[in-house]
Design a protein around this motif. Sequence first.
Motif, PDB file in Angstrom:
ATOM      1  N   VAL A   1      -4.405   4.414  -5.640  1.00  0.00           N
ATOM      2  CA  VAL A   1      -4.742   5.084  -4.383  1.00  0.00           C
ATOM      3  C   VAL A   1      -3.551   5.139  -3.431  1.00  0.00           C
ATOM      4  O   VAL A   1      -2.681   4.274  -3.449  1.00  0.00           O
ATOM      5  N   ILE A   2      -3.556   6.187  -2.612  1.00  0.00           N
ATOM      6  CA  ILE A   2      -2.505   6.416  -1.621  1.00  0.00           C
ATOM      7  C   ILE A   2      -3.190   6.717  -0.291  1.00  0.00           C
ATOM      8  O   ILE A   2      -4.149   7.501  -0.243  1.00  0.00           O
ATOM      9  N   ASN A   3      -2.708   6.120   0.778  1.00  0.00           N
ATOM     10  CA  ASN A   3      -3.247   6.394   2.102  1.00  0.00           C
ATOM     11  C   ASN A   3      -2.473   7.550   2.748  1.00  0.00           C
ATOM     12  O   ASN A   3      -1.244   7.553   2.731  1.00  0.00           O
ATOM     13  N   MET A   4      -3.206   8.528   3.313  1.00  0.00           N
ATOM     14  CA  MET A   4      -2.549   9.609   4.047  1.00  0.00           C
ATOM     15  C   MET A   4      -2.356   9.148   5.492  1.00  0.00           C
ATOM     16  O   MET A   4      -3.329   8.984   6.233  1.00  0.00           O
ATOM     17  N   GLN A   5      -1.096   8.937   5.869  1.00  0.00           N
ATOM     18  CA  GLN A   5      -0.756   8.463   7.207  1.00  0.00           C
ATOM     19  C   GLN A   5      -1.196   9.457   8.277  1.00  0.00           C
ATOM     20  O   GLN A   5      -1.038  10.666   8.110  1.00  0.00           O
ATOM     21  N   GLY A   6      -1.737   8.938   9.361  1.00  0.00           N
ATOM     22  CA  GLY A   6      -2.087   9.797  10.497  1.00  0.00           C
ATOM     23  C   GLY A   6      -3.408  10.515  10.355  1.00  0.00           C
ATOM     24  O   GLY A   6      -3.899  11.106  11.317  1.00  0.00           O
ATOM     25  N   GLY A   7      -3.994  10.499   9.163  1.00  0.00           N
ATOM     26  CA  GLY A   7      -5.309  11.104   8.937  1.00  0.00           C
ATOM     27  C   GLY A   7      -5.394  12.565   9.350  1.00  0.00           C
ATOM     28  O   GLY A   7      -4.393  13.283   9.418  1.00  0.00           O
TER      29      GLY A   7
ATOM     30  N   SER B   1      -3.233  14.331  11.966  1.00  0.00           N
ATOM     31  CA  SER B   1      -1.913  14.825  11.573  1.00  0.00           C
ATOM     32  C   SER B   1      -1.978  16.051  10.669  1.00  0.00           C
ATOM     33  O   SER B   1      -0.957  16.655  10.375  1.00  0.00           O
ATOM     34  N   TRP B   2      -3.162  16.381  10.184  1.00  0.00           N
ATOM     35  CA  TRP B   2      -3.329  17.471   9.221  1.00  0.00           C
ATOM     36  C   TRP B   2      -3.169  18.813   9.915  1.00  0.00           C
ATOM     37  O   TRP B   2      -3.854  19.119  10.892  1.00  0.00           O
ATOM     38  N   GLU B   3      -2.250  19.641   9.388  1.00  0.00           N
ATOM     39  CA  GLU B   3      -2.014  20.987   9.958  1.00  0.00           C
ATOM     40  C   GLU B   3      -2.391  22.081   8.963  1.00  0.00           C
ATOM     41  O   GLU B   3      -2.263  23.264   9.262  1.00  0.00           O
ATOM     42  N   GLY B   4      -2.836  21.674   7.768  1.00  0.00           N
ATOM     43  CA  GLY B   4      -3.165  22.649   6.735  1.00  0.00           C
ATOM     44  C   GLY B   4      -4.560  23.242   6.906  1.00  0.00           C
ATOM     45  O   GLY B   4      -5.225  23.051   7.922  1.00  0.00           O
TER      46      GLY B   4
ATOM     47  N   MET C   1       0.843  -1.185   0.000  1.00  0.00           N
ATOM     48  CA  MET C   1       0.000   0.000   0.000  1.00  0.00           C
ATOM     49  C   MET C   1       0.885   1.245   0.000  1.00  0.00           C
ATOM     50  O   MET C   1       1.798   1.369   0.806  1.00  0.00           O
ATOM     51  N   LYS C   2       0.594   2.143  -0.946  1.00  0.00           N
ATOM     52  CA  LYS C   2       1.338   3.404  -1.010  1.00  0.00           C
ATOM     53  C   LYS C   2       0.804   4.348   0.067  1.00  0.00           C
ATOM     54  O   LYS C   2      -0.398   4.395   0.319  1.00  0.00           O
ATOM     55  N   GLU C   3       1.716   5.070   0.688  1.00  0.00           N
ATOM     56  CA  GLU C   3       1.324   6.032   1.721  1.00  0.00           C
ATOM     57  C   GLU C   3       2.113   7.320   1.560  1.00  0.00           C
ATOM     58  O   GLU C   3       3.186   7.334   0.977  1.00  0.00           O
ATOM     59  N   MET C   4       1.536   8.395   2.089  1.00  0.00           N
ATOM     60  CA  MET C   4       2.266   9.656   2.197  1.00  0.00           C
ATOM     61  C   MET C   4       1.811  10.350   3.470  1.00  0.00           C
ATOM     62  O   MET C   4       0.742  10.053   3.995  1.00  0.00           O
ATOM     63  N   THR C   5       2.629  11.249   3.964  1.00  0.00           N
ATOM     64  CA  THR C   5       2.301  11.947   5.206  1.00  0.00           C
ATOM     65  C   THR C   5       1.359  13.114   4.919  1.00  0.00           C
ATOM     66  O   THR C   5       1.250  13.587   3.780  1.00  0.00           O
ATOM     67  N   ALA C   6       0.700  13.577   5.980  1.00  0.00           N
ATOM     68  CA  ALA C   6      -0.178  14.750   5.854  1.00  0.00           C
ATOM     69  C   ALA C   6       0.636  15.953   5.384  1.00  0.00           C
ATOM     70  O   ALA C   6       0.163  16.765   4.591  1.00  0.00           O
ATOM     71  N   LYS C   7       1.871  16.062   5.858  1.00  0.00           N
ATOM     72  CA  LYS C   7       2.731  17.186   5.468  1.00  0.00           C
ATOM     73  C   LYS C   7       3.035  17.135   3.971  1.00  0.00           C
ATOM     74  O   LYS C   7       3.053  18.174   3.301  1.00  0.00           O
ATOM     75  N   GLU C   8       3.281  15.928   3.432  1.00  0.00           N
ATOM     76  CA  GLU C   8       3.545  15.799   1.998  1.00  0.00           C
ATOM     77  C   GLU C   8       2.317  16.206   1.182  1.00  0.00           C
ATOM     78  O   GLU C   8       2.441  16.883   0.161  1.00  0.00           O
ATOM     79  N   VAL C   9       1.135  15.818   1.657  1.00  0.00           N
ATOM     80  CA  VAL C   9      -0.101  16.205   0.960  1.00  0.00           C
ATOM     81  C   VAL C   9      -0.268  17.722   0.996  1.00  0.00           C
ATOM     82  O   VAL C   9      -0.558  18.354  -0.014  1.00  0.00           O
ATOM     83  N   GLU C  10      -0.039  18.311   2.173  1.00  0.00           N
ATOM     84  CA  GLU C  10      -0.156  19.769   2.320  1.00  0.00           C
ATOM     85  C   GLU C  10       0.829  20.492   1.402  1.00  0.00           C
ATOM     86  O   GLU C  10       0.480  21.483   0.756  1.00  0.00           O
TER      87      GLU C  10
END
Length: 98
Positions: free
Chosen positions: A83-89, A92-95, A1-10
């Motif tokens: 699909v990619i899962n955002m780790q920490g949901g 973890s989102w600060e945006g 499963m591919k994942e990325m952090t909330a910071k990477e998404v932001e």
Amino acid sequence: MKEMTAKEVETLMNEGKLLNIIDVREVDEVADGKIPGAINIPLGLVEFRMHELDKSKEYIMVCRSGGRSGRATEFLEDQGYNVINMQGGMLSWEGKEE
């Protein structure tokens, strides 16, 4: 499963990248705030609404802590979706939220 952090998404959002974000939390959870532009498809409805998704696009799955979105990611991956899962949901989102 591919994942990325909330910071990477932001970071991608701040760079102006067009992201397809699916929030699999329940409607009442999303009412408290979601990532701008995210589409809400509660986890229990993913199987019934996956026809709304385009297999040629990449989707980032989000929930409260990363567990439900991880299950949705695995399910959709098995169905041939990118699909990619955002780790920490959202914990973890600060945006920005809407």
